[in-house]
Scaffold this active site. Structure first.
Site, PDB file in Angstrom:
ATOM      1  CG  HIS A   1      13.096  13.341   2.647  1.00  0.00           C
ATOM      2  ND1 HIS A   1      13.526  14.577   2.209  1.00  0.00           N
ATOM      3  CD2 HIS A   1      12.511  12.748   1.568  1.00  0.00           C
ATOM      4  CE1 HIS A   1      13.195  14.740   0.933  1.00  0.00           C
ATOM      5  NE2 HIS A   1      12.579  13.638   0.523  1.00  0.00           N
TER       6      HIS A   1
ATOM      7  CD  GLU B   1      11.409 -16.218  14.813  1.00  0.00           C
ATOM      8  OE1 GLU B   1      11.075 -15.607  15.851  1.00  0.00           O
ATOM      9  OE2 GLU B   1      10.581 -16.700  14.016  1.00  0.00           O
TER      10      GLU B   1
ATOM     11  CE  LYS C   1       7.665 -17.117  22.560  1.00  0.00           C
ATOM     12  NZ  LYS C   1       7.134 -18.211  21.708  1.00  0.00           N
TER      13      LYS C   1
END
Length: 554
Positions: A390, A359, A518
């Protein structure tokens, strides 16, 4: 002129040009050979500060590389930029604000003026306000509507109001105050609230609504859901103030929600969300581990602040890590960076650093609005080290991309079980060693012959066993994960991000890219719910809206 008003085109600087030439000379550099030929390499490329030990010897660097990178830091006037940030200059130029999260960890007696007003008395007043609240809850004096003491605290917040506090409270669970459990509610997905509500009782739960604006969609919706749940469980409007407090700069909205003015903890516009865990946003941390440990967290960060401001760049931990990131991102075409904590309690550090780094440095224009002349922030990813071995470590070892990595590991475990921690530490070191050394074709063939394979089988399998090696990594070692050392670790990464923004000329303290989605989300919501029949601006979005409306029931 201040660096943030007139950022440099870093690619035009002499040090950048020198680094470009140096990169060509490093094309065939081998870390394995460098270690074999220089017994002092480890001591030349390690340092310690604020309880952290950094080994950066497993990097594609020589002392000349370091010197050139340090010269680059000098040519972008990094020292002046650091001073500008700490002095409260408007380093967040697009919003016309300082970036003074570092003020939150400065000791009593320090002075720091913002717009002519000393902010330090307010900082310590809020710390005292936090101390009083934490003491009352831990002592059982803050009681719910049935006069029972608070047993559960739910932090309602998202982004920086969630990731940093969650990281710290979980990383320091060994320091947890018995009797108070902390929970986090961030996602607007109703399933998260449903699962949480099954674990708590309204009569003994305190909700902290953490939102600077008290208008963040996800936070406000979850706060409203929590309020409705509290009332449905038997709570009353009259007693609401016993169960809801806020961290916000919008007092009017918090009061309208039902929170008493004296239970609103302030936020300042000079503290960005992803840098805010040191503020009252850290209230759930303090409730989890106690105020004395919270102050130790601040103290550790302050120690790193002092190191960052005073250490020469060639011995400056956050500066060196930032420069190494620039080296790989801009000269070796690395597109991502892995964070690999070898500690269960640090499992959320990658999520916090994702927000902090991506950000802050996910920018394509400089502070003055001109396009950047080079790549900027990398993708940050990773996870708990032993589990990652793994899963995605295969790509680190044999994939086609260069992915620098940070290994983070404590020497002492809070929960020793047999020889588990020795194996954990050994795995951390062996992974960084394997990334560096690799396995040659000759070594792979010899290994297979020792197993008794025929030459035909050896030649068939050997290519698959070759590990290129020469993959860079840093190893950060702490004695154990304590409040002070964790504070230093998080602050170190904050400073690393800032240094890179100075080099690239970008603003590490705004996030305009977050806002567009937004705003569009509001329009999509209206179309989903029938608030408007006006079609979306593109056929794909409208098609998905229609698909939802044709099938959704509820």
């Amino acid at each position: 002129m201040a660096y943030y008003r007139n950022p440099s085109d870093v690619t035009a600087l002499p040090a950048w040009q020198a680094l470009s030439k140096h990169r060509q000379s490093m094309q065939n550099f081998s870390m394995r050979e460098a270690f074999n030929s220089d017994p002092q390499r480890f001591s030349q490329f390690t340092l310690s500060s604020a309880g952290l030990f950094l080994d950066y010897s497993k990097n594609l660097i020589t002392t000349e590389t370091r010197d050139l990178l340090v010269s680059l830091a000098g040519e972008v006037n990094l020292k002046d930029a650091i001073k500008a940030q700490y002095d409260g200059e408007l380093v967040n130029s697009s919003e016309g604000r300082p970036a003074l999260h570092t003020a939150l960890r400065r000791p009593v007696g320090d002075k720091l003026k913002v717009n002519g007003v000393d902010v330090m008395p307010d900082v310590h007043r809020v710390l005292n306000q936090m101390t009083e609240l934490v003491g009352r809850i831990h002592d059982g004096l803050w009681r719910g509507y049935t006069e029972k003491p608070i047993t559960d605290v739910v932090n309602i917040g998202i982004g920086g109001s969630f990731l940093g506090p969650e990281l710290v409270s979980e990383a320091l669970v060994a320091y947890a105050h018995k009797g108070v459990r902390c929970h986090y509610l961030a996602n607007i997905d109703g399933s998260e609230f449903h699962e949480l509500s099954m674990k708590i009782r309204a009569e003994t739960t305190l909700f902290i609504v953490s939102s600077k604006s008290f208008n963040t969609l996800e936070t406000l919706k979850n706060a409203q859901a929590a309020r409705a749940w509290y009332l449905a469980q038997g709570g009353s409007e009259v007693e609401l103030h016993r169960h809801f407090i806020a961290v916000s700069s919008n007092n009017a909205a918090a009061v309208a929600f039902g929170i008493r003015e004296e239970n609103i903890f302030p936020m300042w516009d000079w503290v960005g969300g992803r840098y805010s865990l040191w503020s009252a946003i850290g209230l759930p941390i303090a409730l989890a581990i106690g105020m004395s440990n919270f102050k130790e967290l601040l103290s550790g960060a302050y120690t790193m602040d002092q190191h960052f401001q005073s250490a020469p760049f060639e011995q400056n931990m956050p500066v060196l890590l930032a420069l190494l990131g620039v080296w790989y991102g801009n000269f070796w075409n690395a597109q991502s960076h892995a964070i690999l904590p070898y500690d269960h309690y640090l499992r959320n550090i990658t999520k916090h650093l994702q927000q902090l780094d991506m950000e802050s440095n996910g920018k394509s224009v400089r502070q003055d609005g001109t396009p950047t002349s080079t790549d900027t922030g990398p993708v940050i990813w990773g996870g708990v080290g032993a589990n990652g071995q793994h899963a995605y470590h295969q790509l680190l070892h044999q994939g086609t991309q260069m992915i620098p990595a940070d290994f983070i590991v404590p020497i002492v475990s809070f929960n020793p079980v047999a020889d588990h921690h020795q194996w954990l530490y050994a795995n951390c070191l062996s992974q960084s060693q394997a990334l560096m050394m690799g396995k040659t074709r000759a070594e792979a063939e010899a290994e297979l012959r020792e197993k008794g394979m025929s030459e035909e089988e050896v030649q068939k399998l050997a290519p698959h066993k070759v590990i290129p090696g020469n993959r860079p990594s840093n190893t950060l070692v702490v004695e154990r994960i304590s409040p002070r050392r964790l504070g230093a670790l998080v602050a170190m990464y904050e400073h690393k991000v800032f240094v890179q923004s100075v080099i690239w000329g970008t603003n590490a303290f705004d996030q305009w890219g977050v806002e567009l989605g937004k705003e569009m989300g509001k329009a999509v919501y209206q179309r989903l719910t029938g608030g408007t029949e006006e079609p979306a601006d593109d056929a794909s979005t409208q098609g998905l809206i229609n698909y939802f409306r044709g099938r959704h029931r509820g």
